[in-house]
Scaffold this active site. Structure first.
Site, PDB file in Angstrom:
ATOM      1  N   ASN A   9       0.867  -1.181   0.000  1.00 65.50           N
ATOM      2  CA  ASN A   9       0.000   0.000   0.000  1.00 65.50           C
ATOM      3  C   ASN A   9       0.905   1.233   0.000  1.00 65.50           C
ATOM      4  OD1 ASN A   9      -1.769   2.079   0.525  1.00 65.50           O
ATOM      5  ND2 ASN A   9      -2.407   1.338   2.556  1.00 65.50           N
ATOM      6  N   LYS A  11       0.149   4.242  -0.131  1.00 69.69           N
ATOM      7  CA  LYS A  11      -0.472   5.419   0.518  1.00 69.69           C
ATOM      8  C   LYS A  11      -0.216   6.661  -0.349  1.00 69.69           C
ATOM      9  CE  LYS A  11      -0.182   3.086   4.909  1.00 69.69           C
ATOM     10  NZ  LYS A  11      -0.049   3.153   6.361  1.00 69.69           N
ATOM     11  N   HIS A  97      -9.513   0.866   5.028  1.00 71.15           N
ATOM     12  CA  HIS A  97      -8.228   1.098   5.715  1.00 71.15           C
ATOM     13  C   HIS A  97      -8.470   2.030   6.908  1.00 71.15           C
ATOM     14  CE1 HIS A  97      -4.138   2.313   6.550  1.00 71.15           C
ATOM     15  NE2 HIS A  97      -3.752   1.252   5.874  1.00 71.15           N
ATOM     16  N   GLU A  99      -6.871   4.422   7.997  1.00 73.72           N
ATOM     17  CA  GLU A  99      -6.672   5.861   7.718  1.00 73.72           C
ATOM     18  C   GLU A  99      -7.911   6.446   7.056  1.00 73.72           C
ATOM     19  OE1 GLU A  99      -2.927   5.359   5.669  1.00 73.72           O
ATOM     20  OE2 GLU A  99      -2.020   4.770   7.576  1.00 73.72           O
ATOM     21  N   GLU A 169      -5.020  -5.097  10.574  1.00 73.39           N
ATOM     22  CA  GLU A 169      -4.015  -4.057  10.771  1.00 73.39           C
ATOM     23  C   GLU A 169      -4.309  -3.319  12.067  1.00 73.39           C
ATOM     24  OE1 GLU A 169      -2.098  -2.766   6.816  1.00 73.39           O
ATOM     25  OE2 GLU A 169      -3.892  -1.563   7.056  1.00 73.39           O
ATOM     26  N   GLY A 175       2.683   2.335  10.839  1.00 74.60           N
ATOM     27  CA  GLY A 175       3.613   3.458  10.706  1.00 74.60           C
ATOM     28  C   GLY A 175       4.330   3.822  11.996  1.00 74.60           C
ATOM     29  N   SER A 215       3.685  -2.070  10.286  1.00 73.93           N
ATOM     30  CA  SER A 215       5.144  -2.101  10.473  1.00 73.93           C
ATOM     31  C   SER A 215       5.777  -3.440  10.097  1.00 73.93           C
ATOM     32  CB  SER A 215       5.513  -1.701  11.912  1.00 73.93           C
ATOM     33  OG  SER A 215       5.086  -0.371  12.178  1.00 73.93           O
ATOM     34  N   GLY A 236       3.148  -1.118   4.310  1.00 74.24           N
ATOM     35  CA  GLY A 236       3.157   0.322   4.029  1.00 74.24           C
ATOM     36  C   GLY A 236       4.583   0.777   3.747  1.00 74.24           C
TER      37      GLY A 236
HETATM   38  P1  13P Z   1       3.196   0.443   7.722  1.00 75.23           P
HETATM   39  O1  13P Z   1       3.772  -0.826   7.139  1.00 75.23           O
HETATM   40  O2  13P Z   1       3.895   1.675   7.254  1.00 75.23           O
HETATM   41  O3  13P Z   1       3.049   0.374   9.209  1.00 75.23           O
HETATM   42  O4  13P Z   1       1.692   0.564   7.122  1.00 75.23           O
HETATM   43  C1  13P Z   1       0.828  -0.506   7.226  1.00 75.23           C
HETATM   44  C2  13P Z   1      -0.407  -0.195   6.483  1.00 75.23           C
HETATM   45  O5  13P Z   1      -1.209   0.632   6.890  1.00 75.23           O
HETATM   46  C3  13P Z   1      -0.646  -0.898   5.208  1.00 75.23           C
HETATM   47  O6  13P Z   1      -1.933  -0.688   4.753  1.00 75.23           O
END
Ligand code: 13P
Length: 257
Positions: A9, A11, A97, A99, A169, A175, A215, A236
């Site tokens: 992803n 983002k 997601h 976010e 997640e 993140g 992560s 991510g």
């Molecule tokens: P990170 O791997 O940066 O923690 O992000 C995970 C994520 O939200 C994937 O959709």
């Protein structure tokens, strides 16, 4: 058998030329050493999907969008429909997601509409669930993810689940560099299989692929991916560089039977 999936992803990262370069690099790694047991998917920003579809054409790299509107078309300024995603070359879509839920106020009824519309349009869905730190500390993790499965997947039948992958997640792991331990993730993945059985139909849970996200890095991938109920990763930060993304793909290959 549940084939492993490693999904990146992106983002809100990478311009179109940067994205094309990253996609080319991933395609070239795939061609040099095609993973036999792992599906690889990438989710760039909408604006790059069309250009990247030319890069992945003829390769085994799956391409998708990070979000989608809940309507086929209409007065929804700034939104993108499933047919638009398909016309750009996308075959997959991430829905729900954390976010999107947190910053764009997406609720279960919206997510449910999006999932149904995506499946109706023959897009394959990665449906994201997970609890916040506060919810985990209050011992609410199971309630939260069960609730998300129940309401986000409302009215779905066993046949729909063939085109849907779940991604667990935990919000506190996204993140932050704080990964769930393999045991913590495994516990919730096993619980999610039971939740799918309860909400959709008995026996569907064990057929559904469930990815872990939060992560995931080359250093912790193998430990997570070797858990019996973890069928892959939604990555991510570590997917923004072909080398680290590829190491995660290789970890999936290594642990796949
Ligand atoms: P990170 O791997 O940066 O923690 O992000 C995970 C994520 O939200 C994937 O959709």
């Amino acid at each position: 058998m549940r084939k492993k999936v490693i999904a990146g992803n992106w983002k809100m990262h990478k311009t179109i030329p940067e994205g094309v370069r990253l996609a080319k690099s991933i395609v070239s790694k795939m061609e040099k050493k095609p993973p036999a047991k792992t599906e690889v998917q990438i989710f760039p920003p909408y604006i790059s999907i069309s250009a990247i579809s030319q890069v992945v054409k003829g390769s085994k790299v799956g391409l998708g969008a990070q979000n989608m509107a809940w309507e086929e078309q209409g007065a929804l300024t700034g939104e993108i429909s499933p047919t638009m995603i398909k016309s750009a070359g996308g075959k997959y879509v991430l829905i729900g997601h954390s976010e999107r839920r947190a910053y764009f106020k997406e609720d279960a009824s919206m997510i449910n509409k999006k999932i149904k519309l995506a499946l109706k349009n023959k897009l394959k869905v990665i449906h994201c669930v997970g609890e916040t730190l506060e919810e985990r500390e209050q011992n609410l993790t199971r309630d939260i993810v069960l609730n998300q499965i129940e309401w986000d997947l409302k009215d779905l039948k066993a046949e729909h689940m063939r085109n849907l992958v779940i991604a667990y997640e935990p919000v506190w792991a996204i993140g932050t560099g704080k990964t769930a331990t393999p045991a913590q993730a495994q516990e919730i993945h096993a619980f999610l299989r039971d939740a799918v059985d309860a909400v959709i139909a008995e026996g569907v849970g064990k057929k559904t692929r469930i990815l872990y996200g939060g992560s995931v890095k080359p250093e912790n991938a193998e430990g997570l991916l070797s858990q019996p109920d973890i069928d892959g990763a939604l990555v991510g930060g570590a997917c923004l560089e072909a080398g680290s993304f590829w190491k995660i793909v290789q970890a999936a290959e290594k642990v796949s039977k």
